[in-house]
Design a protein around this motif. Structure first.
Motif, PDB file in Angstrom:
ATOM      1  N   ILE A   1      12.784   5.512  22.224  1.00 18.44           N
ATOM      2  CA  ILE A   1      11.759   4.483  22.390  1.00 18.44           C
ATOM      3  C   ILE A   1      12.155   3.526  23.501  1.00 18.44           C
ATOM      4  N   LEU A   2      13.440   3.166  23.555  1.00 19.39           N
ATOM      5  CA  LEU A   2      13.937   2.270  24.599  1.00 19.39           C
ATOM      6  C   LEU A   2      13.771   2.895  25.984  1.00 19.39           C
ATOM      7  N   ILE A   3      14.116   4.157  26.115  1.00 18.75           N
ATOM      8  CA  ILE A   3      13.978   4.850  27.407  1.00 18.75           C
ATOM      9  C   ILE A   3      12.509   4.956  27.798  1.00 18.75           C
ATOM     10  N   ALA A   4      11.646   5.283  26.842  1.00 14.63           N
ATOM     11  CA  ALA A   4      10.213   5.379  27.136  1.00 14.63           C
ATOM     12  C   ALA A   4       9.652   4.037  27.578  1.00 14.63           C
ATOM     13  N   THR A   5      10.094   2.953  26.933  1.00 20.07           N
ATOM     14  CA  THR A   5       9.633   1.614  27.307  1.00 20.07           C
ATOM     15  C   THR A   5      10.089   1.277  28.719  1.00 20.07           C
ATOM     16  N   MET A   6      11.340   1.584  29.040  1.00 16.03           N
ATOM     17  CA  MET A   6      11.867   1.271  30.365  1.00 16.03           C
ATOM     18  C   MET A   6      11.170   2.092  31.455  1.00 16.03           C
ATOM     19  N   GLN A   7      10.755   3.298  31.141  1.00 17.14           N
ATOM     20  CA  GLN A   7      10.005   4.099  32.111  1.00 17.14           C
ATOM     21  C   GLN A   7       8.601   3.549  32.304  1.00 17.14           C
ATOM     22  N   ARG A   8       8.023   3.039  31.228  1.00 18.23           N
ATOM     23  CA  ARG A   8       6.664   2.498  31.298  1.00 18.23           C
ATOM     24  C   ARG A   8       6.623   1.144  31.988  1.00 18.23           C
TER      25      ARG A   8
ATOM     26  N   LEU B   1      15.872 -21.568  31.930  1.00 15.42           N
ATOM     27  CA  LEU B   1      15.562 -20.465  32.846  1.00 15.42           C
ATOM     28  C   LEU B   1      15.781 -19.117  32.161  1.00 15.42           C
ATOM     29  N   PHE B   2      16.876 -18.991  31.392  1.00 14.69           N
ATOM     30  CA  PHE B   2      17.111 -17.760  30.641  1.00 14.69           C
ATOM     31  C   PHE B   2      15.996 -17.505  29.633  1.00 14.69           C
ATOM     32  N   LEU B   3      15.591 -18.548  28.909  1.00 19.93           N
ATOM     33  CA  LEU B   3      14.536 -18.383  27.907  1.00 19.93           C
ATOM     34  C   LEU B   3      13.204 -18.004  28.541  1.00 19.93           C
ATOM     35  N   ILE B   4      12.913 -18.558  29.704  1.00 19.91           N
ATOM     36  CA  ILE B   4      11.687 -18.177  30.420  1.00 19.91           C
ATOM     37  C   ILE B   4      11.738 -16.696  30.774  1.00 19.91           C
ATOM     38  N   ALA B   5      12.879 -16.252  31.283  1.00 19.79           N
ATOM     39  CA  ALA B   5      13.015 -14.836  31.657  1.00 19.79           C
ATOM     40  C   ALA B   5      12.925 -13.925  30.432  1.00 19.79           C
ATOM     41  N   VAL B   6      13.550 -14.321  29.344  1.00 16.79           N
ATOM     42  CA  VAL B   6      13.508 -13.504  28.130  1.00 16.79           C
ATOM     43  C   VAL B   6      12.093 -13.432  27.580  1.00 16.79           C
ATOM     44  N   THR B   7      11.409 -14.581  27.512  1.00 13.15           N
ATOM     45  CA  THR B   7      10.025 -14.529  27.031  1.00 13.15           C
ATOM     46  C   THR B   7       9.146 -13.751  27.999  1.00 13.15           C
ATOM     47  N   GLY B   8       9.458 -13.809  29.289  1.00 16.76           N
ATOM     48  CA  GLY B   8       8.701 -13.022  30.261  1.00 16.76           C
ATOM     49  C   GLY B   8       8.866 -11.529  30.051  1.00 16.76           C
ATOM     50  N   VAL B   9      10.068 -11.113  29.698  1.00 13.92           N
ATOM     51  CA  VAL B   9      10.323  -9.685  29.462  1.00 13.92           C
ATOM     52  C   VAL B   9       9.626  -9.218  28.189  1.00 13.92           C
ATOM     53  N   PHE B  10       9.603 -10.057  27.159  1.00 10.25           N
ATOM     54  CA  PHE B  10       8.985  -9.669  25.889  1.00 10.25           C
ATOM     55  C   PHE B  10       7.496  -9.983  25.885  1.00 10.25           C
ATOM     56  N   ASN B  11       6.798  -9.516  26.901  1.00 11.81           N
ATOM     57  CA  ASN B  11       5.369  -9.787  27.017  1.00 11.81           C
ATOM     58  C   ASN B  11       4.548  -8.773  26.228  1.00 11.81           C
ATOM     59  N   ARG B  12       3.254  -8.871  26.356  1.00 20.13           N
ATOM     60  CA  ARG B  12       2.332  -8.017  25.600  1.00 20.13           C
ATOM     61  C   ARG B  12       2.496  -6.538  25.949  1.00 20.13           C
ATOM     62  N   THR B  13       2.823  -6.236  27.189  1.00 15.69           N
ATOM     63  CA  THR B  13       2.992  -4.846  27.597  1.00 15.69           C
ATOM     64  C   THR B  13       4.221  -4.220  26.947  1.00 15.69           C
ATOM     65  N   VAL B  14       5.272  -4.986  26.794  1.00 20.01           N
ATOM     66  CA  VAL B  14       6.517  -4.467  26.226  1.00 20.01           C
ATOM     67  C   VAL B  14       6.449  -4.409  24.708  1.00 20.01           C
ATOM     68  N   LEU B  15       6.039  -5.502  24.073  1.00 25.02           N
ATOM     69  CA  LEU B  15       6.036  -5.561  22.608  1.00 25.02           C
ATOM     70  C   LEU B  15       4.719  -5.171  21.967  1.00 25.02           C
ATOM     71  N   GLY B  16       3.623  -5.304  22.675  1.00 19.51           N
ATOM     72  CA  GLY B  16       2.323  -4.934  22.126  1.00 19.51           C
ATOM     73  C   GLY B  16       1.979  -5.720  20.872  1.00 19.51           C
ATOM     74  N   TYR B  17       1.745  -7.018  21.016  1.00 19.09           N
ATOM     75  CA  TYR B  17       1.450  -7.886  19.875  1.00 19.09           C
ATOM     76  C   TYR B  17       0.209  -7.386  19.149  1.00 19.09           C
ATOM     77  N   ARG B  18       0.334  -7.261  17.830  1.00 13.28           N
ATOM     78  CA  ARG B  18      -0.773  -6.733  17.029  1.00 13.28           C
ATOM     79  C   ARG B  18      -1.853  -7.772  16.764  1.00 13.28           C
ATOM     80  N   LYS B  19      -1.460  -9.024  16.712  1.00 17.00           N
ATOM     81  CA  LYS B  19      -2.399 -10.103  16.425  1.00 17.00           C
ATOM     82  C   LYS B  19      -2.501 -11.019  17.632  1.00 17.00           C
ATOM     83  N   ASN B  20      -3.691 -11.533  17.868  1.00 20.03           N
ATOM     84  CA  ASN B  20      -3.909 -12.404  19.017  1.00 20.03           C
ATOM     85  C   ASN B  20      -3.111 -13.698  18.902  1.00 20.03           C
TER      86      ASN B  20
END
Length: 163
Positions: free
Chosen positions: A3-10, A112-131
């Motif tokens: 799953i990690l490899i597939a996410t990194m490719q996507r 700055l680290f927290l901004i980058a981390v939250t940027g990485v965990f966006n909707r495309t990566v985590l796919g939030y189920r609820k708005n």
């Protein structure tokens, strides 16, 4: 692992952002001096990388401005550029960072680290189920970004005052 490899490719920017954050964290925690810009003095390197970092972070607000104006033209392209500029900012931060300093300097680095981390965990990566989950994420990412600018202003003022 699959799953990690597939996410990194996507979403390849996520892997690059994690690499940039790891590099910056290593430099900060072990106080490694970066000699990549050897022709410049320590202060010259700090000014150059600081200006570049400031420009990259300033550009990041283009996406926010487009959202506020409800200008949805080229939104997918702007979002892609926003993500890659964020990745570039993490690498420039790794070049700019020297060490954890006073409490406020540690605060700038942490935000700055927290901004980058939250940027990485966006909707495309985590796919939030609820708005509402997405809205909480967006509030955190933009809120931390807004909190960064006064901290950066103090950092610039203090850095230039003591040189």
């Amino acid at each position: 692992m699959r799953i990690l490899i597939a996410t990194m490719q996507r979403v390849p920017y996520a892997a690059m952002a994690v690499l940039g954050l790891s590099l910056a964290a290593t430099i900060l925690f072990f106080e490694i001096k970066m000699g990549l810009l050897a022709p410049l003095s320590g202060f010259g390197q700090q000014v150059l990388t600081g200006c570049l970092l400031l420009g990259l972070l300033g550009y990041q607000w283009v996406l926010f401005a487009k959202r506020v104006r409800k200008d949805n033209s080229h939104m997918r392209q702007n979002l892609t550029i926003h993500r890659w500029v964020g990745v570039a900012a993490t690498f420039v931060f790794a070049l700019h960072a020297v060490r954890f300093g006073h409490v406020w300097m540690t605060g700038v680095s942490t935000v700055l680290f927290l901004i980058a981390v939250t940027g990485v965990f966006n909707r495309t990566v985590l796919g939030y189920r609820k708005n509402w989950m997405y809205l909480v994420w967006l509030f955190c990412h933009i809120g931390l970004s807004a909190a960064l600018f006064p901290l950066v202003g103090v950092h610039i003022w203090v850095a230039l005052a003591y040189q």
